[in-house]
Design an enzyme around this catalytic site. Structure first.
Site, PDB file in Angstrom:
ATOM      1  N   VAL A  12       0.824  -1.211   0.000  1.00 56.21           N
ATOM      2  CA  VAL A  12       0.000   0.000   0.000  1.00 56.21           C
ATOM      3  C   VAL A  12       0.861   1.264   0.000  1.00 56.21           C
ATOM      4  O   VAL A  12       0.640   2.181  -0.784  1.00 56.21           O
ATOM      5  CB  VAL A  12      -0.955  -0.017   1.221  1.00 56.21           C
ATOM      6  CG1 VAL A  12      -1.574   1.348   1.458  1.00 56.21           C
ATOM      7  CG2 VAL A  12      -2.052  -1.043   0.978  1.00 56.21           C
ATOM      8  N   LYS A  24      14.833  -3.279   2.094  1.00 55.30           N
ATOM      9  CA  LYS A  24      13.819  -2.791   1.153  1.00 55.30           C
ATOM     10  C   LYS A  24      14.221  -1.418   0.607  1.00 55.30           C
ATOM     11  O   LYS A  24      14.152  -1.156  -0.594  1.00 55.30           O
ATOM     12  CB  LYS A  24      12.487  -2.657   1.916  1.00 55.30           C
ATOM     13  CG  LYS A  24      11.296  -3.191   1.177  1.00 55.30           C
ATOM     14  CD  LYS A  24      10.057  -3.101   2.048  1.00 55.30           C
ATOM     15  CE  LYS A  24       9.329  -4.422   2.088  1.00 55.30           C
ATOM     16  NZ  LYS A  24       8.040  -4.367   2.768  1.00 55.30           N
ATOM     17  N   LEU A  52      -7.261  -0.290  -2.769  1.00 57.14           N
ATOM     18  CA  LEU A  52      -6.621  -0.860  -3.962  1.00 57.14           C
ATOM     19  C   LEU A  52      -6.558  -2.383  -3.881  1.00 57.14           C
ATOM     20  O   LEU A  52      -6.539  -2.957  -2.793  1.00 57.14           O
ATOM     21  CB  LEU A  52      -5.214  -0.281  -4.163  1.00 57.14           C
ATOM     22  CG  LEU A  52      -4.143  -0.473  -3.079  1.00 57.14           C
ATOM     23  CD1 LEU A  52      -3.556  -1.864  -3.075  1.00 57.14           C
ATOM     24  CD2 LEU A  52      -3.043   0.558  -3.278  1.00 57.14           C
ATOM     25  N   ARG A  53      -6.557  -2.998  -5.075  1.00 58.37           N
ATOM     26  CA  ARG A  53      -6.391  -4.455  -5.149  1.00 58.37           C
ATOM     27  C   ARG A  53      -4.988  -4.759  -5.625  1.00 58.37           C
ATOM     28  O   ARG A  53      -4.527  -4.165  -6.603  1.00 58.37           O
ATOM     29  CB  ARG A  53      -7.367  -5.070  -6.163  1.00 58.37           C
ATOM     30  CG  ARG A  53      -8.826  -4.966  -5.819  1.00 58.37           C
ATOM     31  CD  ARG A  53      -9.668  -5.186  -7.065  1.00 58.37           C
ATOM     32  NE  ARG A  53      -9.329  -4.207  -8.089  1.00 58.37           N
ATOM     33  CZ  ARG A  53      -9.676  -4.306  -9.380  1.00 58.37           C
ATOM     34  NH1 ARG A  53     -10.341  -5.347  -9.814  1.00 58.37           N
ATOM     35  NH2 ARG A  53      -9.337  -3.371 -10.251  1.00 58.37           N
ATOM     36  N   PHE A 101     -17.012 -10.661  -7.728  1.00 60.65           N
ATOM     37  CA  PHE A 101     -16.849 -11.442  -6.488  1.00 60.65           C
ATOM     38  C   PHE A 101     -17.883 -12.566  -6.380  1.00 60.65           C
ATOM     39  O   PHE A 101     -18.274 -12.957  -5.307  1.00 60.65           O
ATOM     40  CB  PHE A 101     -16.860 -10.517  -5.252  1.00 60.65           C
ATOM     41  CG  PHE A 101     -15.579  -9.731  -5.150  1.00 60.65           C
ATOM     42  CD1 PHE A 101     -14.580 -10.135  -4.285  1.00 60.65           C
ATOM     43  CD2 PHE A 101     -15.343  -8.648  -5.964  1.00 60.65           C
ATOM     44  CE1 PHE A 101     -13.382  -9.449  -4.225  1.00 60.65           C
ATOM     45  CE2 PHE A 101     -14.151  -7.961  -5.929  1.00 60.65           C
ATOM     46  CZ  PHE A 101     -13.160  -8.358  -5.054  1.00 60.65           C
ATOM     47  N   LEU A 102     -18.323 -13.039  -7.543  1.00 61.97           N
ATOM     48  CA  LEU A 102     -19.225 -14.199  -7.562  1.00 61.97           C
ATOM     49  C   LEU A 102     -18.552 -15.363  -8.278  1.00 61.97           C
ATOM     50  O   LEU A 102     -19.212 -16.104  -9.005  1.00 61.97           O
ATOM     51  CB  LEU A 102     -20.536 -13.835  -8.268  1.00 61.97           C
ATOM     52  CG  LEU A 102     -21.568 -13.047  -7.452  1.00 61.97           C
ATOM     53  CD1 LEU A 102     -22.850 -12.848  -8.258  1.00 61.97           C
ATOM     54  CD2 LEU A 102     -21.898 -13.721  -6.123  1.00 61.97           C
ATOM     55  N   CYS A 115      -5.633  -9.294   3.008  1.00 63.22           N
ATOM     56  CA  CYS A 115      -6.681  -8.451   3.619  1.00 63.22           C
ATOM     57  C   CYS A 115      -7.908  -9.212   4.109  1.00 63.22           C
ATOM     58  O   CYS A 115      -8.240  -9.144   5.289  1.00 63.22           O
ATOM     59  CB  CYS A 115      -7.109  -7.378   2.636  1.00 63.22           C
ATOM     60  SG  CYS A 115      -5.802  -6.189   2.323  1.00 63.22           S
ATOM     61  N   LYS A 172      -3.924 -14.812  -5.603  1.00 59.46           N
ATOM     62  CA  LYS A 172      -4.667 -14.491  -6.829  1.00 59.46           C
ATOM     63  C   LYS A 172      -3.643 -14.158  -7.904  1.00 59.46           C
ATOM     64  O   LYS A 172      -2.455 -14.003  -7.596  1.00 59.46           O
ATOM     65  CB  LYS A 172      -5.650 -13.352  -6.604  1.00 59.46           C
ATOM     66  CG  LYS A 172      -4.998 -12.012  -6.296  1.00 59.46           C
ATOM     67  CD  LYS A 172      -6.066 -10.945  -6.284  1.00 59.46           C
ATOM     68  CE  LYS A 172      -5.491  -9.592  -5.952  1.00 59.46           C
ATOM     69  NZ  LYS A 172      -6.474  -8.550  -5.905  1.00 59.46           N
ATOM     70  N   ARG A 214       0.188 -14.266   1.358  1.00 58.53           N
ATOM     71  CA  ARG A 214      -0.333 -14.215   2.721  1.00 58.53           C
ATOM     72  C   ARG A 214      -1.733 -14.852   2.766  1.00 58.53           C
ATOM     73  O   ARG A 214      -2.615 -14.477   2.007  1.00 58.53           O
ATOM     74  CB  ARG A 214      -0.383 -12.764   3.216  1.00 58.53           C
ATOM     75  CG  ARG A 214       0.993 -12.223   3.548  1.00 58.53           C
ATOM     76  CD  ARG A 214       0.941 -10.776   4.001  1.00 58.53           C
ATOM     77  NE  ARG A 214       0.867  -9.846   2.889  1.00 58.53           N
ATOM     78  CZ  ARG A 214       0.918  -8.509   3.021  1.00 58.53           C
ATOM     79  NH1 ARG A 214       1.029  -7.977   4.217  1.00 58.53           N
ATOM     80  NH2 ARG A 214       0.851  -7.729   1.966  1.00 58.53           N
TER      81      ARG A 214
HETATM   82  N1  LIG Z   1      -2.094  -5.176   0.599  1.00 57.30           N
HETATM   83  C1  LIG Z   1      -3.257  -4.705   0.198  1.00 57.30           C
HETATM   84  O1  LIG Z   1      -3.767  -5.055  -0.874  1.00 57.30           O
HETATM   85  C2  LIG Z   1      -4.006  -3.695   1.043  1.00 57.30           C
HETATM   86  C3  LIG Z   1      -5.099  -3.019   0.498  1.00 57.30           C
HETATM   87  C4  LIG Z   1      -5.773  -2.073   1.290  1.00 57.30           C
HETATM   88  C5  LIG Z   1      -5.356  -1.839   2.583  1.00 57.30           C
HETATM   89  N2  LIG Z   1      -4.287  -2.533   3.095  1.00 57.30           N
HETATM   90  C6  LIG Z   1      -3.849  -2.225   4.471  1.00 57.30           C
HETATM   91  O2  LIG Z   1      -2.702  -1.385   4.385  1.00 57.30           O
HETATM   92  C7  LIG Z   1      -1.810  -1.672   5.466  1.00 57.30           C
HETATM   93  C8  LIG Z   1      -0.437  -2.035   4.907  1.00 57.30           C
HETATM   94  O3  LIG Z   1      -0.562  -3.231   4.164  1.00 57.30           O
HETATM   95  P1  LIG Z   1       0.595  -3.769   3.219  1.00 57.30           P
HETATM   96  O4  LIG Z   1       0.064  -4.956   2.518  1.00 57.30           O
HETATM   97  O5  LIG Z   1       1.145  -2.621   2.420  1.00 57.30           O
HETATM   98  O6  LIG Z   1       1.678  -4.188   4.325  1.00 57.30           O
HETATM   99  P2  LIG Z   1       3.197  -4.666   4.102  1.00 57.30           P
HETATM  100  O7  LIG Z   1       3.460  -5.632   5.177  1.00 57.30           O
HETATM  101  O8  LIG Z   1       3.414  -5.024   2.679  1.00 57.30           O
HETATM  102  O9  LIG Z   1       4.039  -3.327   4.368  1.00 57.30           O
HETATM  103  C9  LIG Z   1       4.151  -2.702   5.608  1.00 57.30           C
HETATM  104  C10 LIG Z   1       5.530  -2.042   5.667  1.00 57.30           C
HETATM  105  O10 LIG Z   1       5.605  -1.200   6.810  1.00 57.30           O
HETATM  106  C11 LIG Z   1       6.921  -1.239   7.305  1.00 57.30           C
HETATM  107  N3  LIG Z   1       6.919  -0.713   8.682  1.00 57.30           N
HETATM  108  C12 LIG Z   1       6.319  -1.224   9.793  1.00 57.30           C
HETATM  109  N4  LIG Z   1       6.514  -0.404  10.851  1.00 57.30           N
HETATM  110  C13 LIG Z   1       7.223   0.663  10.394  1.00 57.30           C
HETATM  111  C14 LIG Z   1       7.726   1.845  11.007  1.00 57.30           C
HETATM  112  N5  LIG Z   1       7.508   2.119  12.303  1.00 57.30           N
HETATM  113  N6  LIG Z   1       8.436   2.704  10.255  1.00 57.30           N
HETATM  114  C15 LIG Z   1       8.663   2.438   8.948  1.00 57.30           C
HETATM  115  N7  LIG Z   1       8.200   1.355   8.308  1.00 57.30           N
HETATM  116  C16 LIG Z   1       7.488   0.475   9.025  1.00 57.30           C
HETATM  117  C17 LIG Z   1       7.315  -2.698   7.165  1.00 57.30           C
HETATM  118  O11 LIG Z   1       8.706  -2.853   7.193  1.00 57.30           O
HETATM  119  C18 LIG Z   1       6.695  -3.030   5.800  1.00 57.30           C
HETATM  120  O12 LIG Z   1       7.608  -2.834   4.748  1.00 57.30           O
HETATM  121  C19 LIG Z   1      -2.464  -2.784   6.267  1.00 57.30           C
HETATM  122  O13 LIG Z   1      -3.192  -2.223   7.325  1.00 57.30           O
HETATM  123  C20 LIG Z   1      -3.425  -3.424   5.272  1.00 57.30           C
HETATM  124  O14 LIG Z   1      -4.517  -4.044   5.893  1.00 57.30           O
HETATM  125  C21 LIG Z   1      -3.604  -3.435   2.351  1.00 57.30           C
END
Ligand SMILES: NC(=O)c1ccc[n+]([C@@H]2O[C@H](COP(=O)([O-])OP(=O)(O)OC[C@H]3O[C@@H](n4cnc5c(N)ncnc54)[C@H](O)[C@@H]3O)[C@@H](O)[C@H]2O)c1
Length: 443
Positions: free
Chosen positions: A7, A31, A149-150, A248-249, A259, A320, A327
């Site tokens: 995200v 990273k 976002l997806r 989603f069907l 998520c 997917k 995950r």
């Molecule tokens: N992945 C998706 O498709 C999606 C879609 C919508 C919402 N979300 C939400 O967005 C959030 C993030 O999801 P994601 O999939 O991007 O997670 P992710 O695990 O891919 O990325 C999170 C990042 O945050 C970093 N991080 C953690 N603590 C930190 C700090 N204190 N300082 C700096 N960096 C730090 C981690 O090292 C990691 O790189 C979640 O709450 C998730 O539910 C995800």
């Protein structure tokens, strides 16, 4: 942008594309080093070109140093992970609170703290309390701006969202948010401006609703198998009703991903916390977990009740297509069960091998689907990657030991597969007999 995961990296890069100066921070030094060299740590179509373009334009940079990123920042997004707490399924917001403390220490001038992470209702208020506690002098507002976002279509989704949700009671913060999203605002993207709590609930309610839709059609698929029916035709017949919609069907092996599993579980815990059990979502969580186990059972049943010593080829381990994210992918449940019952696993995924290797052991990873099929007793389609949709099935069949195809994504059709000599099993279609025997629980 605190957190440079799926995200944070996409949002940061897209804001840069909107003309905003963005610094992405991550505490994962590996990273950040990779990103500085132009290596994108995730598989997300179109993202690499956009990152390169924005870095060249001088609008996007990466650091591990939050102080550097926050210098003169008008807004700070928190986009860190909120995984399921192992013990109880609550969303683990400790990374969010940690980030909030780090942000608090570096606030200079009026700053909008934007919650991009998916967080339980009340988290925004708690973040505000933490920041005030750390820095009583700080001038700030906390806004909830959940992300929809997806993965696999993330850039497009961010650039052309169905809506933007902004949760705040501060006009000053709302103005900053509208300025950030200006290109979308002038494109007439609907904006839902509401309270912090409502915005937080919108995110969980949306994900839980979509997970429910998937689970609903999976249950209907079971009915089709038992009573005679074709779930794809049922879904089409339902989806053409504008009130229902066709998305989603698609019946399958159960939802997975970063998520839906954690967010549905978290919503059930939020409901319990407020003494309003979310009974539909509780059922969804339970049904989905059972379904993934039942899919392993389906594979075993299709092999005559035992997979001991059989070579099973798996096509797709990502949750997917078009992502490397594994995950809570169905593969992480199904493959270990098959191994537990004595199967040898060969697998191929166009992008997710590296991520999957952290979770799945003793797999013969192959470079393409044809190598997976070589000598296999059964081939299982777990992810509907485009490259699996038009395989040379005669070539596949010739190289297999036994021509069994288990298509858990319904991407092939039975008459065609049968005419090519396959024993073909799919989901919710007339070719499937309900599996009789119950699967022994595997811990
Ligand atoms: N992945 C998706 O498709 C999606 C879609 C919508 C919402 N979300 C939400 O967005 C959030 C993030 O999801 P994601 O999939 O991007 O997670 P992710 O695990 O891919 O990325 C999170 C990042 O945050 C970093 N991080 C953690 N603590 C930190 C700090 N204190 N300082 C700096 N960096 C730090 C981690 O090292 C990691 O790189 C979640 O709450 C998730 O539910 C995800």
């Amino acid at each position: 942008m605190i957190g440079t995961g799926y995200v944070g990296l996409v949002s940061g890069t897209c804001f840069a594309e909107f003309g905003i100066e963005v610094t992405c921070v991550d505490k994962d030094a590996g990273k950040v080093t990779a990103l500085k060299k132009g290596v994108i740590p995730i598989y997300e179509p179109g993202l690499d070109d956009l990152v390169e373009k924005q870095v060249k334009a001088g609008r996007l940079s990466f650091t591990t140093d939050i102080a550097e990123a926050m210098q003169d920042a008008d807004a700070v997004f928190i986009a860190v992970g909120t995984p399921s707490r192992r013990t109880d399924g609550h969303a683990d917001v400790s990374y969010v609170y940690q980030a909030a403390r780090e942000v608090a220490r570096r606030i200079e001038g009026y700053t909008v703290i934007v919650m991009k992470s998916t967080v339980p209702v009340g988290t925004g208020r708690e973040v505000a309390r933490i920041v005030r506690e750390e820095r009583p002098d700080a001038d700030f507002d906390v806004v909830s701006n959940p992300e929809f976002l997806r993965e696999g279509a993330a850039v497009n989704d961010f650039m052309k969202p169905d809506r933007i949700v902004i949760g705040t009671d501060s006009e000053r913060a709302e103005d900053v948010m509208r300025a950030l999203y200006r290109p979308l605002y002038i494109n007439e993207t609907p904006m839902v401006v509401t309270t912090n709590e409502t915005a937080e609930i919108i995110k969980y309610a949306s994900n839980a609703f979509l997970a429910t839709k998937i689970t609903f059609i999976n249950e209907i698929a079971n009915l089709c198998e038992a009573a005679g029916g074709n779930v794809q035709d049922v879904a089409r017949g339902m989806g053409l009703d504008g009130r229902i919609g066709s998305k989603f069907l698609h019946a399958g092996p159960g939802y997975g991903g970063s998520c839906f599993p954690k967010d549905t579980l978290a919503l059930t815990q939020i409901g319990r916390k407020y003494n309003v059990p979310q009974r539909i979502v509780e059922s969804v969580v339970e049904i989905n977990a059972d379904r993934q186990q039942a899919m392993a059972q389906r594979i075993i049943a299709a092999c005559g009740g035992s997979v001991k010593g059989l070579r099973i080829g798996i096509l797709g381990v990502a949750f997917k297509p078009n992502t490397d994210d594994v995950r809570d992918a169905p593969s992480l449940t199904i493959v270990p069960i098959l191994q537990e019952f004595g199967a040898k696993i060969a697998a191929h995924d166009p992008a997710a091998k590296k991520q999957a290797e952290k979770h799945l052991k003793n797999i013969d990873w192959e470079d393409d689907p044809y190598a997976v099929a070589e000598g296999a007793d059964v081939l299982v389609i777990l992810t509907e990657w485009n490259e699996f949709r038009a395989l040379d099935m005669d070539r596949i069949g010739e190289s297999m030991k036994t021509k069994r195809l288990i298509d858990l994504r319904n991407i092939y059709k039975m008459p065609e597969m049968e005419s090519r000599g396959f024993h073909y099993v799919s989901i919710g279609r007339p070719d499937v007999k309900p599996a009789a025997q119950k699967l022994r629980k595997v811990s």
